[in-house]
Design a protein around this motif. Structure first.
Motif, PDB file in Angstrom:
ATOM      1  N   GLY A   1       0.780  -1.231   0.000  1.00  0.00           N
ATOM      2  CA  GLY A   1       0.000   0.000   0.000  1.00  0.00           C
ATOM      3  C   GLY A   1       0.810   1.278   0.000  1.00  0.00           C
ATOM      4  O   GLY A   1       0.236   2.361   0.095  1.00  0.00           O
ATOM      5  N   ILE A   2       2.139   1.202  -0.134  1.00  0.00           N
ATOM      6  CA  ILE A   2       2.939   2.435  -0.204  1.00  0.00           C
ATOM      7  C   ILE A   2       2.743   3.060  -1.577  1.00  0.00           C
ATOM      8  O   ILE A   2       2.923   2.409  -2.598  1.00  0.00           O
ATOM      9  CB  ILE A   2       4.432   2.170   0.085  1.00  0.00           C
ATOM     10  N   VAL A   3       2.353   4.336  -1.597  1.00  0.00           N
ATOM     11  CA  VAL A   3       2.109   5.057  -2.839  1.00  0.00           C
ATOM     12  C   VAL A   3       3.379   5.754  -3.302  1.00  0.00           C
ATOM     13  O   VAL A   3       3.728   5.732  -4.473  1.00  0.00           O
ATOM     14  CB  VAL A   3       0.967   6.088  -2.645  1.00  0.00           C
ATOM     15  N   ALA A   4       4.101   6.379  -2.372  1.00  0.00           N
ATOM     16  CA  ALA A   4       5.347   7.081  -2.678  1.00  0.00           C
ATOM     17  C   ALA A   4       6.196   7.138  -1.414  1.00  0.00           C
ATOM     18  O   ALA A   4       5.663   7.087  -0.306  1.00  0.00           O
ATOM     19  CB  ALA A   4       5.058   8.493  -3.183  1.00  0.00           C
ATOM     20  N   ALA A   5       7.520   7.259  -1.590  1.00  0.00           N
ATOM     21  CA  ALA A   5       8.429   7.320  -0.441  1.00  0.00           C
ATOM     22  C   ALA A   5       9.555   8.318  -0.711  1.00  0.00           C
ATOM     23  O   ALA A   5      10.704   7.931  -0.935  1.00  0.00           O
ATOM     24  CB  ALA A   5       8.990   5.936  -0.131  1.00  0.00           C
ATOM     25  N   PRO A   6       9.246   9.619  -0.690  1.00  0.00           N
ATOM     26  CA  PRO A   6      10.306  10.615  -0.899  1.00  0.00           C
ATOM     27  C   PRO A   6      11.240  10.688   0.309  1.00  0.00           C
ATOM     28  O   PRO A   6      10.869  10.334   1.422  1.00  0.00           O
ATOM     29  CB  PRO A   6       9.530  11.922  -1.072  1.00  0.00           C
ATOM     30  N   THR A   7      12.459  11.142   0.075  1.00  0.00           N
ATOM     31  CA  THR A   7      13.429  11.285   1.173  1.00  0.00           C
ATOM     32  C   THR A   7      13.783  12.736   1.441  1.00  0.00           C
ATOM     33  O   THR A   7      14.518  13.012   2.382  1.00  0.00           O
ATOM     34  CB  THR A   7      14.716  10.509   0.844  1.00  0.00           C
ATOM     35  N   ASP A   8      13.269  13.668   0.627  1.00  0.00           N
ATOM     36  CA  ASP A   8      13.621  15.069   0.796  1.00  0.00           C
ATOM     37  C   ASP A   8      12.342  15.877   1.021  1.00  0.00           C
ATOM     38  O   ASP A   8      11.379  15.699   0.270  1.00  0.00           O
ATOM     39  CB  ASP A   8      14.336  15.559  -0.470  1.00  0.00           C
ATOM     40  N   PRO A   9      12.186  16.721   2.001  1.00  0.00           N
ATOM     41  CA  PRO A   9      13.225  17.193   2.914  1.00  0.00           C
ATOM     42  C   PRO A   9      13.507  16.242   4.082  1.00  0.00           C
ATOM     43  O   PRO A   9      14.458  16.430   4.803  1.00  0.00           O
ATOM     44  CB  PRO A   9      12.666  18.528   3.424  1.00  0.00           C
ATOM     45  N   TRP A  10      12.674  15.221   4.287  1.00  0.00           N
ATOM     46  CA  TRP A  10      12.926  14.196   5.292  1.00  0.00           C
ATOM     47  C   TRP A  10      12.268  12.902   4.808  1.00  0.00           C
ATOM     48  O   TRP A  10      11.377  12.922   3.954  1.00  0.00           O
ATOM     49  CB  TRP A  10      12.378  14.597   6.669  1.00  0.00           C
ATOM     50  N   PRO A  11      12.672  11.770   5.348  1.00  0.00           N
ATOM     51  CA  PRO A  11      12.048  10.515   4.911  1.00  0.00           C
ATOM     52  C   PRO A  11      10.560  10.487   5.231  1.00  0.00           C
ATOM     53  O   PRO A  11      10.137  10.880   6.316  1.00  0.00           O
ATOM     54  CB  PRO A  11      12.789   9.442   5.727  1.00  0.00           C
ATOM     55  N   ALA A  12       9.773  10.046   4.274  1.00  0.00           N
ATOM     56  CA  ALA A  12       8.326   9.950   4.453  1.00  0.00           C
ATOM     57  C   ALA A  12       7.820   8.786   3.614  1.00  0.00           C
ATOM     58  O   ALA A  12       8.449   8.391   2.639  1.00  0.00           O
ATOM     59  CB  ALA A  12       7.650  11.252   4.022  1.00  0.00           C
ATOM     60  N   ALA A  13       6.694   8.255   4.000  1.00  0.00           N
ATOM     61  CA  ALA A  13       6.030   7.223   3.209  1.00  0.00           C
ATOM     62  C   ALA A  13       4.584   7.643   3.029  1.00  0.00           C
ATOM     63  O   ALA A  13       3.900   7.961   4.006  1.00  0.00           O
ATOM     64  CB  ALA A  13       6.103   5.872   3.909  1.00  0.00           C
ATOM     65  N   TYR A  14       4.127   7.684   1.797  1.00  0.00           N
ATOM     66  CA  TYR A  14       2.734   7.973   1.492  1.00  0.00           C
ATOM     67  C   TYR A  14       2.078   6.635   1.179  1.00  0.00           C
ATOM     68  O   TYR A  14       2.539   5.901   0.302  1.00  0.00           O
ATOM     69  CB  TYR A  14       2.615   8.913   0.291  1.00  0.00           C
ATOM     70  N   GLY A  15       1.018   6.316   1.918  1.00  0.00           N
ATOM     71  CA  GLY A  15       0.406   5.016   1.735  1.00  0.00           C
ATOM     72  C   GLY A  15      -1.102   5.062   1.782  1.00  0.00           C
ATOM     73  O   GLY A  15      -1.709   6.058   2.167  1.00  0.00           O
ATOM     74  N   SER A  16      -1.685   3.946   1.416  1.00  0.00           N
ATOM     75  CA  SER A  16      -3.134   3.787   1.389  1.00  0.00           C
ATOM     76  C   SER A  16      -3.633   3.237   2.728  1.00  0.00           C
ATOM     77  O   SER A  16      -2.848   2.987   3.653  1.00  0.00           O
ATOM     78  CB  SER A  16      -3.496   2.811   0.277  1.00  0.00           C
ATOM     79  N   ALA A  17      -4.935   3.000   2.815  1.00  0.00           N
ATOM     80  CA  ALA A  17      -5.503   2.367   4.017  1.00  0.00           C
ATOM     81  C   ALA A  17      -4.879   0.986   4.220  1.00  0.00           C
ATOM     82  O   ALA A  17      -4.656   0.559   5.355  1.00  0.00           O
ATOM     83  CB  ALA A  17      -7.020   2.263   3.881  1.00  0.00           C
ATOM     84  N   GLU A  18      -4.565   0.292   3.128  1.00  0.00           N
ATOM     85  CA  GLU A  18      -3.903  -1.011   3.223  1.00  0.00           C
ATOM     86  C   GLU A  18      -2.551  -0.869   3.935  1.00  0.00           C
ATOM     87  O   GLU A  18      -2.170  -1.695   4.758  1.00  0.00           O
ATOM     88  CB  GLU A  18      -3.705  -1.584   1.816  1.00  0.00           C
TER      89      GLU A  18
END
Length: 150
Positions: free
Chosen positions: A118-135
């Protein structure tokens, strides 16, 4: 922040009826429930109410702060500050957020989310993040070591 924060970005205002349904779910599912204001709840959720049966070595509760914010509800200044230095979210998730629900905790360890569904995107700038779905949210909360401590 000193621990994991899950931000559920929204493309429009949340209807009051939906806020009431979330509140009712939290009241039913929580070992502890405190409503700080409409849309902001300090709770300790029973893992079983989320469909999590394998809690590892912990007692099965998930303490969290849930906070709805954006124009017309919650802390608008916090919403604006959180989004001021973000990457272009529209290119990542397909819309520009107008509101958000934060699921907040402060703990001593960083959760491992790489490889979860369910991870939609995982940018690292300006800090690590994970964009995900309800899954993604369900898979993250099912991790046996997942425990949000305040």
């Amino acid at each position: 922040m000193s621990g994991p924060v899950l931000v559920i970005e929204l493309a429009e205002v949340v209807p009051r009826a939906s806020i009431q349904r979330v509140r009712e779910f939290l009241v039913r599912s929580a070992a502890r429930f405190e409503e700080k204001r409409v849309g902001e709840y300090d709770v300790s959720i029973h893992a079983e109410s989320l469909g999590i049966m394998d809690t590892g070595d912990v007692d099965g509760r998930r303490p969290v702060l849930v906070s709805l914010m954006g124009p017309g509800i919650g802390n608008e200044a916090v919403f604006e500050a959180e989004h001021a230095d973000e990457v272009d979210q529209e290119s990542l998730i397909g819309f520009a957020p107008t509101h958000a629900v934060d699921v907040i905790a402060f703990c001593n360890s960083q959760p491992i989310v790489a490889g979860l569904p369910g991870i939609v995107a995982a940018p690292t700038d300006p800090w690590p993040a994970a964009y995900g779905s309800a899954e993604f949210l369900r898979a993250w909360a099912r991790q046996p070591g997942f425990r949000l401590l305040k």
